[in-house]
Design an enzyme around this catalytic site. Structure first.
Site, short mmCIF file in Angstrom:
data_model
loop_
_atom_site.label_atom_id
_atom_site.label_comp_id
_atom_site.label_asym_id
_atom_site.label_seq_id
_atom_site.Cartn_x
_atom_site.Cartn_y
_atom_site.Cartn_z
N ASP A 93 -39.17 -16.12 -5.83
CA ASP A 93 -39.86 -16.86 -4.78
C ASP A 93 -41.05 -17.68 -5.29
O ASP A 93 -41.69 -18.38 -4.52
CB ASP A 93 -40.31 -15.93 -3.65
CG ASP A 93 -41.41 -14.98 -4.08
OD1 ASP A 93 -41.69 -14.88 -5.29
OD2 ASP A 93 -42.00 -14.32 -3.20
N TYR A 153 -47.38 -19.84 -13.40
CA TYR A 153 -47.37 -18.84 -14.47
C TYR A 153 -47.51 -19.46 -15.85
O TYR A 153 -47.78 -18.74 -16.82
CB TYR A 153 -46.11 -17.99 -14.39
CG TYR A 153 -46.16 -16.95 -13.30
CD1 TYR A 153 -46.63 -15.67 -13.56
CD2 TYR A 153 -45.74 -17.24 -12.01
CE1 TYR A 153 -46.69 -14.71 -12.56
CE2 TYR A 153 -45.79 -16.29 -11.01
CZ TYR A 153 -46.27 -15.03 -11.29
OH TYR A 153 -46.32 -14.10 -10.29
#
Length: 459
Positions: free
Chosen positions: A173, A268
């Site tokens: 997600d 990330y």
């Protein structure tokens, strides 16, 4: 195609995400009709704590859906049409080790990135294969597993190698959460944007953001240069991702794009491109695992206790993009909707200059027979080089798991961009081997003091 209403099993039923996912299902019953929901977990105590909350959510919307809570895989999967897999091997006590061990060596401590993600992968690949085999044994012959167990890239690669024909759709997600923020910045709904994206899981870039056919990426770049990937008022983001550590994560897209402004990175990527900054702001004694245990975990367990005592369920869980995305994907699989979603698939030319068998994250049309990837073409040299290094680290980690190879595990750790030297890699790996003794396959060294360990031995 299987006809509704469906039997759905949630593997990892004791997760604190389960009530939110079930709420997402309940508000979409017209789209995804359900005859039964089953919770399955190997931790009966945790699951039994969460189960009454889940049943309350179901009964607030339906009196007819059957509800089952079990630790028996045959009961859990017999005849099931869909399985949502949310596996966390070792639970949060091992996540804490994944984060704190690298930090003791001055290296990023994170759940899915760097050494922590590699450690988590070593714990998860073989249990995921066991789950696939149970589903194949007991479930409906056309059952789909929608897998969102982390670390998604490594788990997907393990599945590709060990169970290549399994009916598993691997999703995450995080890109969808980024799309939610992108839409908020642009003042539109998430469903109104269409994106192009290429990469690996937790390691990719948005290259176009279309709203009514117009690419709004230029406007997005200007906004990110001021605020990061958040609206001017950060509180307008998803409450699930609005605590200080997440706000910092979304803000850190700004320094990444200050250096490389062409594409919008997955948040990330901060761990790989600015690891020293990340480590400098991490508390080695209190990591994200502690935040979750002291926050979301305590809140939901306290709410479960209150509900048990009073019959009143406090507002203790959030229904956000995580659950909505899973239901969207399941609907598209169930009814051959061919909706376009970002998912993890075998490359097969989708990214032309990456290996054919790489597990990549790209847009795909989700059909009743699985995903049909959208071709993204060649990616630029800089991005390709980063992707190839990360891919090699992940593939070596999978090989280490399957072969029980200490050397390949060490190579995987050394290749990871968050790890500065082979000495760091060895020190972290050796400490993690001790911490994961209950969970990892045994890693054996092929050489000791320059001599092959099995030299001179015959089969």
């Amino acid at each position: 195609m299987t006809k509704p209403p469906f039997i759905l099993t949630i593997a990892g039923g004791g997760s604190t995400y389960t009530p939110g996912i079930v709420k997402s299902l309940m508000v979409r019953l017209a789209d995804f009709p359900l005859a039964e929901i089953r919770l399955y977990d190997i931790d009966s105590q945790r699951q039994d704590t969460i189960a009454p909350v889940v049943e309350k959510v179901i009964r607030d919307h339906s009196d007819s859906i059957r509800f089952c809570v079990t630790t028996d895989p045959e009961v859990a999967f017999s005849g099931a049409h869909f399985v949502f897999a949310q596996m966390r091997v070792g639970q949060y006590k091992m996540r804490e080790q994944d984060e704190k061990i690298p930090l003791r060596h001055g290296v990023v401590g994170q759940e899915t990135c760097g050494p922590g993600g590699l450690a988590y992968g070593l714990r998860t690949i073989l249990p995921m294969v066991e789950l696939i085999d149970l589903v194949e044994r007991f479930a409906h012959k056309d059952a789909w597993i929608v897998n969102y167990s982390n670390p998604a890239a490594i788990v997907a690669e393990g599945i590709r190698r060990l169970r290549p024909d399994a009916r598993v759709l691997n999703i995450c997600d995080m890109p969808v959460a980024a799309m939610r923020n992108i839409a908020a910045v642009l003042g539109v709904k998430r469903e109104e944007i269409t994106v192009d994206y290429f990469g690996l899981n937790h390691f990719g870039w948005f290259t176009r953001v279309l709203v009514e056919g117009e690419d709004r990426l230029p406007q997005l770049r200007e906004h990110i240069a001021r605020y990061g990937l958040l609206t001017a008022n950060a509180a307008d983001t998803d409450p699930q991702h609005a605590d200080p550590s997440w706000v910092k994560t979304w803000r850190n897209i700004k320094p990444v794009m200050d250096h490389f402004p062409e594409f919008v990175p997955n948040p990330y990527l901060q761990y790989y491109l600015m690891p020293n900054d990340i480590v400098a702001h991490q508390d080695p004694n209190y990591t994200r695992a502690n935040e979750v245990m002291d926050g979301r975990e305590k809140k939901l367990f306290a709410a479960a206790a209150t509900y048990k005592q009073t019959g009143i369920l406090p507002d203790a869980f959030h229904v956000g993009v995580h659950g909505a995305f899973i239901v969207d994907v399941a609907c598209s699989l169930a009814f051959d909707l061919r909706q376009r979603h970002l998912v993890i698939v075998e490359n097969k030319g989708a990214i032309a200059n990456l290996p054919y068998d790489a597990m990549v994250e790209v847009p795909a049309y989700i059909t009743a027979n699985g995903p049909e990837p959208v071709r993204m073409g060649n990616v630029p040299t800089f991005h390709r080089a980063l992707l190839e290094q990360q891919l090699a680290s992940e593939q070596l980690l999978v090989e280490a798991t399957l072969e029980g190879s200490y050397e390949k595990a060490l190579q995987a750790f050394t290749l990871n961009r968050t790890v500065p030297t082979m000495q760091h890699a060895k020190a972290i790996l050796d400490e993690m081997i001790a911490a994961n003794r209950e969970y990892w396959p045994q890693l054996k060294q092929a050489y000791r003091d320059g001599v092959a360990v099995n030299a001179g031995k015959s089969e």
